[in-house]
Design a protein around this motif. Structure first.
Motif, short mmCIF file in Angstrom:
data_model
loop_
_atom_site.label_atom_id
_atom_site.label_comp_id
_atom_site.label_asym_id
_atom_site.label_seq_id
_atom_site.Cartn_x
_atom_site.Cartn_y
_atom_site.Cartn_z
N SER A 1 -55.76 -13.50 -19.81
CA SER A 1 -54.47 -14.21 -19.78
C SER A 1 -53.42 -13.64 -20.72
N CYS B 1 -40.06 -23.50 -14.78
CA CYS B 1 -40.01 -22.33 -15.67
C CYS B 1 -38.63 -21.68 -15.77
N VAL C 1 -44.74 -20.50 -5.85
CA VAL C 1 -44.92 -21.25 -7.09
C VAL C 1 -44.33 -22.63 -6.84
N LEU D 1 -49.99 -22.20 -7.70
CA LEU D 1 -49.70 -20.81 -8.07
C LEU D 1 -50.37 -19.89 -7.07
N ALA E 1 -47.45 -14.48 -5.79
CA ALA E 1 -46.29 -14.49 -6.69
C ALA E 1 -46.15 -13.14 -7.40
N GLY F 1 -47.10 -15.56 -17.33
CA GLY F 1 -48.44 -15.01 -17.13
C GLY F 1 -48.43 -13.53 -17.46
N ARG F 2 -49.56 -13.02 -17.98
CA ARG F 2 -49.64 -11.59 -18.34
C ARG F 2 -49.34 -10.71 -17.13
N GLY G 1 -39.07 -18.92 -11.78
CA GLY G 1 -39.73 -20.20 -11.55
C GLY G 1 -39.82 -20.51 -10.07
C1 LIG Z 1 -54.45 -15.29 -14.11
C2 LIG Z 1 -54.31 -13.86 -14.61
C3 LIG Z 1 -54.24 -13.88 -16.14
C4 LIG Z 1 -55.57 -13.06 -14.21
O1 LIG Z 1 -55.46 -11.72 -14.62
P1 LIG Z 1 -55.62 -10.52 -13.58
O2 LIG Z 1 -54.80 -10.82 -12.39
O3 LIG Z 1 -55.35 -9.27 -14.27
O4 LIG Z 1 -57.16 -10.54 -13.28
P2 LIG Z 1 -57.98 -10.76 -11.93
O5 LIG Z 1 -57.20 -10.30 -10.75
O6 LIG Z 1 -59.31 -10.17 -12.16
O7 LIG Z 1 -58.11 -12.36 -11.87
C5 LIG Z 1 -59.09 -13.04 -12.62
C6 LIG Z 1 -59.60 -14.15 -11.76
O8 LIG Z 1 -58.51 -15.08 -11.54
C7 LIG Z 1 -58.36 -15.31 -10.14
N1 LIG Z 1 -56.95 -15.59 -9.88
C8 LIG Z 1 -55.89 -14.93 -10.35
N2 LIG Z 1 -54.75 -15.48 -9.88
C9 LIG Z 1 -55.11 -16.51 -9.11
C10 LIG Z 1 -54.39 -17.49 -8.37
N3 LIG Z 1 -53.06 -17.51 -8.34
N4 LIG Z 1 -55.10 -18.44 -7.70
C11 LIG Z 1 -56.45 -18.44 -7.74
N5 LIG Z 1 -57.18 -17.54 -8.46
C12 LIG Z 1 -56.52 -16.60 -9.12
C13 LIG Z 1 -58.84 -14.02 -9.50
O9 LIG Z 1 -59.22 -14.22 -8.18
C14 LIG Z 1 -60.02 -13.65 -10.39
O10 LIG Z 1 -61.18 -14.35 -10.01
P3 LIG Z 1 -62.66 -13.74 -10.23
O11 LIG Z 1 -62.80 -13.50 -11.69
O12 LIG Z 1 -63.56 -14.78 -9.70
O13 LIG Z 1 -62.70 -12.47 -9.43
C15 LIG Z 1 -53.09 -13.15 -13.99
O14 LIG Z 1 -53.25 -13.03 -12.60
C16 LIG Z 1 -51.80 -13.86 -14.29
O15 LIG Z 1 -51.22 -13.73 -15.38
N6 LIG Z 1 -51.26 -14.54 -13.30
C17 LIG Z 1 -49.97 -15.17 -13.38
C18 LIG Z 1 -50.08 -16.48 -12.78
C19 LIG Z 1 -48.82 -16.98 -12.17
O16 LIG Z 1 -48.72 -17.17 -10.96
N7 LIG Z 1 -47.80 -17.24 -12.97
C20 LIG Z 1 -46.63 -17.82 -12.53
C21 LIG Z 1 -46.45 -18.92 -13.44
S1 LIG Z 1 -45.26 -19.88 -12.83
C22 LIG Z 1 -44.03 -19.83 -13.87
O17 LIG Z 1 -44.05 -19.23 -14.89
C23 LIG Z 1 -42.91 -20.56 -13.37
C24 LIG Z 1 -43.07 -22.03 -13.09
O18 LIG Z 1 -44.17 -22.57 -13.02
O19 LIG Z 1 -42.03 -22.65 -12.92
#
Ligand SMILES: CC(C)(COP(=O)(O)OP(=O)(O)OC[C@H]1O[C@@H](n2cnc3c(N)ncnc32)[C@H](O)[C@@H]1OP(=O)(O)O)[C@@H](O)C(=O)NCCC(=O)NCCSC(=O)CC(=O)O
Length: 408
Positions: A70, A171, A263, A276, A280, A318-319, A388
């Motif tokens: 993360s 966001c 999102v 999420l 995205a 998110g990272r 967002g």
């Molecule tokens: C969650 C993470 C840290 C995971 O890192 P990585 O993507 O590098 O790693 P990865 O692909 O191996 O993912 C690790 C595990 O998480 C799962 N995974 C990742 N994203 C997912 C999602 N959206 N839904 C369901 N599962 C998810 C993968 O399948 C994997 O499962 P397994 O380990 O079983 O294979 C990253 O994807 C991230 O930072 N995502 C951002 C999330 C996001 O959508 N942010 C927007 C926020 S909204 C915002 O800021 C605005 C607002 O809300 O208004």
């Protein structure tokens, strides 16, 4: 009534008399977090224990993998284990819990916002009664009169302070509030706008892990609580504004077409359901550059020479969102250092996060330590980027004011 040439010029003079001749600037920044600080490496164990979900071992291991990736080291939460223990309905999706969650947030939002705002006002150095406008953005409240009224009271703002309340911008709420503040400051001579962004959504969204909702694990691993406050004002050249930090040169909003489901946040009987989609990240990677290019083109700041000539205040949603922005814009390593630092130390605090990022960039610009300063000192122009639900992108072009030591 027919308009006369004389009448038109009176209108013109009156209009000019009401407006300052300069660009709005960020004059002070304050932030605050609740006291309950939880470290990310301990969070999966704690979360599964508190939600009585230790038997879901596969899910717990997935949560651990998400937390490890993360980019978050610690986060702050308004709720404590005692809060959860006192509200069994927060753990049972079949029971309504919205009223109880909102009742706790009703005090938490104005009180936490007041701490951040008091810090901004103290830095600003003028009395709270000199604030003419208040813009409060939150997704953690659903009532009228809203938390802005209580915040104004807690801070001792003037009774006639002009209040604007932005609800449910999630966001991009901080960026929206700053855009509104810029418009107010540039339309009203002498206006001093207090922007407050406060989110305690962990309280509104806390729920047990569900096998059918893996994105719920991502949300549980990402978000924290906090408040940010900014004072915005525009001065006349003959009467300089107090101590500008960043000039807000332009502000705009765009929504990526067809991304409504990427999102989302829905408020229901059980609190917030945060959606999420994994798409995205690809959306940001594929579309952000064209979106930004359209937004900066009217300023003559084209992407022709690349984006590395700017400093960047990107919402760390998110990272992987930061990684996507960095890749899409071909940013040099270090360009998003402030955003990554905020993500690490606070998690994603919804709309308030962007204020933490501005504060961190300001800190790095002032800091003499080369290792922390990155290239912040070399770039006068920068972009503040909020992202967002929508997917909505808010962009403000910033111009950094001279550092205090460099000012005459
Ligand atoms: C969650 C993470 C840290 C995971 O890192 P990585 O993507 O590098 O790693 P990865 O692909 O191996 O993912 C690790 C595990 O998480 C799962 N995974 C990742 N994203 C997912 C999602 N959206 N839904 C369901 N599962 C998810 C993968 O399948 C994997 O499962 P397994 O380990 O079983 O294979 C990253 O994807 C991230 O930072 N995502 C951002 C999330 C996001 O959508 N942010 C927007 C926020 S909204 C915002 O800021 C605005 C607002 O809300 O208004």
């Amino acid at each position: 009534m027919a308009a006369t040439a004389g009448g038109a010029s009176v209108l013109q003079e009156s209009r000019q008399g009401q407006r300052p001749n300069s660009t709005a600037a960020v004059l002070a920044i304050g932030t605050a977090n609740p006291a309950n600080c939880l470290h990310q490496d301990e969070y999966p164990d704690r979360y599964f224990r508190v939600t009585k979900s230790d038997h879901l071992t596969t899910l717990k291991n997935q949560m651990k993998r998400i937390c490890e990736k993360s980019g978050v080291r610690k986060r702050y939460f308004h709720f404590t284990e005692e809060t959860i223990a006192g509200h069994p309905e927060f753990l049972d999706p079949a029971l309504p819990s919205l009223d109880a969650r909102l009742a706790i947030a009703a005090d938490a939002v104005p009180e936490l916002a007041a701490v951040a705002a008091a810090r901004a006002i103290a830095e600003w150095g003028r009395p709270a009664a000199d604030i003419t406008h208040l813009v409060l953005s939150t997704s953690s409240s659903a009532q009228s009169p809203g938390p802005d009224l209580r915040l104004a009271d807690l801070l001792g703002l003037r009774p006639a302070v002009q209040r604007t309340l932005l609800f449910f911008h999630a966001c991009f709420g901080g960026s929206s509030a700053l855009r509104v503040a810029k418009d107010i400051a540039e339309s009203h001579r002498g206006a001093r706008v207090l922007v407050a962004v406060c989110e305690v959504n962990s309280l509104l969204s806390f729920r047990p892990p569900q096998e059918a909702r893996l994105d719920g694990l991502v949300a549980a691993a990402l978000f924290g609580d906090g408040a940010g406050a900014v004072i915005v004002g525009a001065g006349d050249p003959a009467e300089p504004v107090e101590r500008p930090i960043f000039y807000m040169m332009s502000a705009s909003q765009a929504t990526l077409p067809g991304t409504e489901d990427a999102v989302s946040m829905h408020l229901g009987d059980g609190g917030y359901d945060i959606g999420l989609s994994a798409t995205a990240l690809a959306l940001v990677r594929d579309r952000i550059e064209a979106c930004l290019a359209d937004m900066v083109a009217p300023l003559g700041l084209t992407a022709g020479g690349g984006w590395n000539g700017l400093f960047w205040a990107v919402h760390p949603g998110g990272r992987a969102i930061l990684d996507s922005c960095e890749a899409a814009l071909a940013l040099e390593p270090g360009k998003l250092a402030a955003s990554r630092h905020v993500l690490s130390e606070y998690g994603t605090v919804y709309g308030a996060t962007i204020v933490f990022v501005l504060d961190e960039i300001r800190r790095r610009r002032r800091n003499g330590d080369q290792t922390e300063r990155d290239d912040m000192l070399d770039c006068e122009w920068g972009v503040m980027l909020g992202v967002g639900p929508g997917v909505t992108v808010e962009m403000t072009v910033l111009h950094a004011a001279a550092l205090p030591s460099k000012m005459n």
